[in-house]
Every structure is written in C-alpha cells, then in structure tokens.
Scaffold this active site. Structure first.
Site, PDB file in Angstrom:
ATOM      1  N   LYS A 188     -18.188  23.790 -27.559  1.00 47.93           N
ATOM      2  CA  LYS A 188     -18.732  22.637 -27.960  1.00 47.93           C
ATOM      3  C   LYS A 188     -18.401  22.936 -29.684  1.00 47.93           C
ATOM      4  O   LYS A 188     -19.289  22.791 -30.381  1.00 47.93           O
ATOM      5  CB  LYS A 188     -20.077  22.362 -27.577  1.00 47.93           C
ATOM      6  CG  LYS A 188     -20.725  20.899 -28.019  1.00 47.93           C
ATOM      7  CD  LYS A 188     -22.115  20.627 -27.307  1.00 47.93           C
ATOM      8  CE  LYS A 188     -22.566  19.522 -27.912  1.00 47.93           C
ATOM      9  NZ  LYS A 188     -21.805  18.134 -27.449  1.00 47.93           N
TER      10      LYS A 188
HETATM   11  N1  PPE Z   1     -19.238  16.086 -22.532  1.00 50.64           N
HETATM   12  C1  PPE Z   1     -19.009  15.836 -23.977  1.00 50.64           C
HETATM   13  C2  PPE Z   1     -17.785  15.815 -24.592  1.00 50.64           C
HETATM   14  C3  PPE Z   1     -20.175  15.870 -24.533  1.00 50.64           C
HETATM   15  O1  PPE Z   1     -20.019  15.889 -26.179  1.00 50.64           O
HETATM   16  C4  PPE Z   1     -21.465  16.100 -24.150  1.00 50.64           C
HETATM   17  C5  PPE Z   1     -22.588  15.916 -24.549  1.00 50.64           C
HETATM   18  C6  PPE Z   1     -21.496  16.177 -22.490  1.00 50.64           C
HETATM   19  C7  PPE Z   1     -20.508  16.164 -21.888  1.00 50.64           C
HETATM   20  C8  PPE Z   1     -22.690  16.086 -21.867  1.00 50.64           C
HETATM   21  O2  PPE Z   1     -23.381  17.533 -22.071  1.00 50.64           O
HETATM   22  P1  PPE Z   1     -24.990  17.673 -21.930  1.00 50.64           P
HETATM   23  O3  PPE Z   1     -25.494  17.091 -23.242  1.00 50.64           O
HETATM   24  O4  PPE Z   1     -24.992  19.037 -22.140  1.00 50.64           O
HETATM   25  O5  PPE Z   1     -25.543  17.232 -20.594  1.00 50.64           O
HETATM   26  N2  PPE Z   1     -22.666  15.243 -26.065  1.00 50.64           N
HETATM   27  C9  PPE Z   1     -23.842  15.400 -26.838  1.00 50.64           C
HETATM   28  C10 PPE Z   1     -23.359  14.820 -28.502  1.00 50.64           C
HETATM   29  C11 PPE Z   1     -23.008  13.327 -28.439  1.00 50.64           C
HETATM   30  C12 PPE Z   1     -22.910  13.137 -29.992  1.00 50.64           C
HETATM   31  O6  PPE Z   1     -22.346  11.715 -29.991  1.00 50.64           O
HETATM   32  O7  PPE Z   1     -23.047  13.622 -30.842  1.00 50.64           O
HETATM   33  C13 PPE Z   1     -25.043  14.911 -26.656  1.00 50.64           C
HETATM   34  O8  PPE Z   1     -25.059  14.423 -25.679  1.00 50.64           O
HETATM   35  O9  PPE Z   1     -26.216  15.766 -26.938  1.00 50.64           O
END
Ligand code: PPE
Length: 307
Positions: free
Chosen positions: A159
């Site tokens: 990330k």
């Molecule tokens: N894919 C991406 C690209 C992504 O950034 C997130 C979280 C997810 C999937 C889902 O991951 P999880 O939160 O572990 O279920 N994106 C984070 C940031 C968004 C932002 O705009 O800043 C979030 O949801 O916290």
C-alpha cells in the site's frame, strides 16, 4: 472531504497538536512517492471505541514497508498502542486512523536508502467514502480507460502512495464523466478493483472476487467479506471476471475500510441485476454488526481503545 482538526496527531513517537504535525517541502517521499500507509476505522461498541482488525492493518503496514526496504523505526506493539491512544485522545468513537511511513527530509535525489523513515498516525472523522448511496441504492461506476499498475512495475499489494497516482487518474476520469467511482481492469483486461476499494460480484447466488494475483490490494474488508460468506454458507470463489461479466452480474459491490460495503447499481450506464441486492444487503448487515460489536462471533476483530 474537508478536514476538521482533532486535537492530536502522533508523530515520531510523540503526540503533537494537530497544527504542528508538519513536514518540510523537501520531504523525500513527497517528491518520489515513497510512502506506505494504512487506513483503519474505529467504531463505537458497547466496550467503548474499538479499532477494527487492527493487528491485520499493522501487519500489512510492515509488509508494505518491507517491499520498499523501509525500516520502520517503531515496533508493531508501539504503533498499536499509539493508534489506540490516538483514538482515546481525539475523543471520537467513530474515526478513520491513518498510519503513514515515508522517506523523510534530509537528502534529495532518488536513492531512498539514504533517507530516514518518518512515521506518523493521524485520525479524522470520515463518513462513508462513497456517500450515503453506497449503503442505500448503490453508486454509479464506470470502467476506467486507465489500466491497473502491474506487480512488475508497482506492486499493488504494497500500500504505497505511488499506487494512488494510478488510482487518482481513474477516479478523476470517473468523476469528470459524471460517475461516482471507477472500476479498474488489470493488464490482462480482467477486473481488478476500484481506486480505493476491492470489488465483489454475485451471479446465480455465487459470490466472487478477483484473486490477489489479479493486481489488487489484498483488502482487509475483502477478507472480512470472505469470512462472512464462509460462515453464511454462501458459495464463494476467487476468480477473474471480464468487463461484460460486470454488466451481467446480479449484484456488485465495493469493499474497503473507507467505503465499507458499498453497492454498485450501475456500470457504464447499465443497470446491475434487477436492483435487488439480497446478498450484498446481508453482508452489509453482518459488517455493520461486526464492526459495532453486536455479533459476538466477530468480537475477536475488535481492539477496544480503553487502557
Ligand atoms: N484496494 C485499494 C486500492 C485500496 O486503496 C483499498 C483501501 C482497498 C482495496 C480495500 O482495502 P481494505 O481497506 O483493507 O479493505 N483504501 C483505503 C484508502 C482510501 C483513500 O481514499 O484514502 C481505505 O479504504 O482506507
């Protein structure tokens, strides 16, 4: 979302007032995208504010850093305690917590190995990412003309802030085109994810989501949904989907910490299914109960912030 300052931000081992949590304009990571971060939510529960799946987020944070050879100068335990203390200090039961590690001020020029790694944890109030429509009728999505970056160029499972330049291109295209959110395909033309969410599909009662190898962040909410499906005996597969399979789905939804579980009601101006979302609605309820500590089976996922 505009920020309303809370009292404190944790920086380099200390809590500092919100307005003092600053970095220099020559911060290395600002120039070269070298930052890894997390997004965690706290929720109000009967045991007080609690962080959802905190150990999993902290573990992913360290794994993201490892990919980029970043040595985080704090232990998982220290960051865990700092996250809990931050929620306590800021006094907001329902908040979004953002740990970030980045190559700090001190040396310019690309080579990140010369930079010190700075770490901070901030929190703020963040209502449902895709607005109330995500929870209710669903959002309008469009398949992006931008392709998800490949693990051979920018590993999506780490990330890293740099990944979000790709996400931002897709997001801006969607919003400028009048849609709520983008769906990004991978280098093979298969569905990957949203700019900040994973994606799930239901067809003939079978739930599916693209595999980790499709070029996605392995979402912790995605894992939560998968565990719900297992516990509810919902048939589930990790498999690739094509663009037209989005159009012919019975249900589609996004999952993510910021977004929660958000239904998708249209893709590329095609209505998804018949507008009924029995499986997504059930998963939304399970999620809502789990994060608020109303389902004892999932209390293991909550870390209360009280000392
Ligand atoms: N894919 C991406 C690209 C992504 O950034 C997130 C979280 C997810 C999937 C889902 O991951 P999880 O939160 O572990 O279920 N994106 C984070 C940031 C968004 C932002 O705009 O800043 C979030 O949801 O916290």
């Amino acid at each position: 979302m505009s920020l309303k300052p809370l009292t404190k931000i944790w920086m380099e081992g200390k809590f500092v007032p919100w307005d003092e949590a600053k970095v220099h304009v020559l911060t290395h990571g600002l120039h070269y995208g070298l930052a890894v971060f997390e997004g965690i939510r706290s929720f109000s529960t009967k045991k007080g504010p609690a962080l959802f799946r905190l150990p999993e987020h902290i573990e992913r944070f360290f794994n993201s850093a490892k990919v980029y050879r970043m040595q985080i100068p704090f232990s998982a335990k220290e960051l865990t305690e700092a996250s809990k203390e931050l929620v306590r200090l800021n006094g907001l039961a329902e908040s979004y917590v953002r740990p970030i590690a980045f190559t700090a001020y001190g040396a310019m020029g690309l080579n990140p190995l010369r930079s010190k790694i700075s770490v901070a944890i901030a929190s703020w109030e963040w209502p449902a990412y895709l607005g109330p429509a995500g929870a209710a009728d669903g959002v309008r999505a469009a398949v992006s003309s931008w392709v998800r970056m490949d693990s051979r160029s920018l590993p999506p499972q780490a990330k890293c802030s740099a990944n979000y330049a790709n996400s931002a291109l897709a997001k801006m295209e969607a919003v400028a085109g009048g849609y709520d959110e983008a769906i990004i395909l991978n280098q093979h033309g298969m569905v990957a994810e949203g700019p900040g969410e994973n994606i799930f599909r239901v067809k003939d009662g079978i739930l599916s989501t693209p595999p980790a190898s499709s070029g996605i962040l392995r979402g912790i909410t995605r894992d939560t949904v998968i565990q719900f499906a297992r516990d509810q005996n919902i048939q589930f597969f990790r498999n690739d989907s094509t663009r037209e399979e989005l159009y012919t789905s019975d249900e589609l939804f996004f999952s993510g910490t910021a977004a929660g579980i958000a239904k998708i009601r249209e893709v590329d101006d095609r209505k998804v299914g018949n507008g009924e979302y029995p499986i997504a609605s059930k998963l939304q309820t399970l999620y809502d109960d789990a994060v608020h500590g109303r389902n004892s089976h999932y209390e293991k996922w909550l870390t209360p912030v009280s000392a």
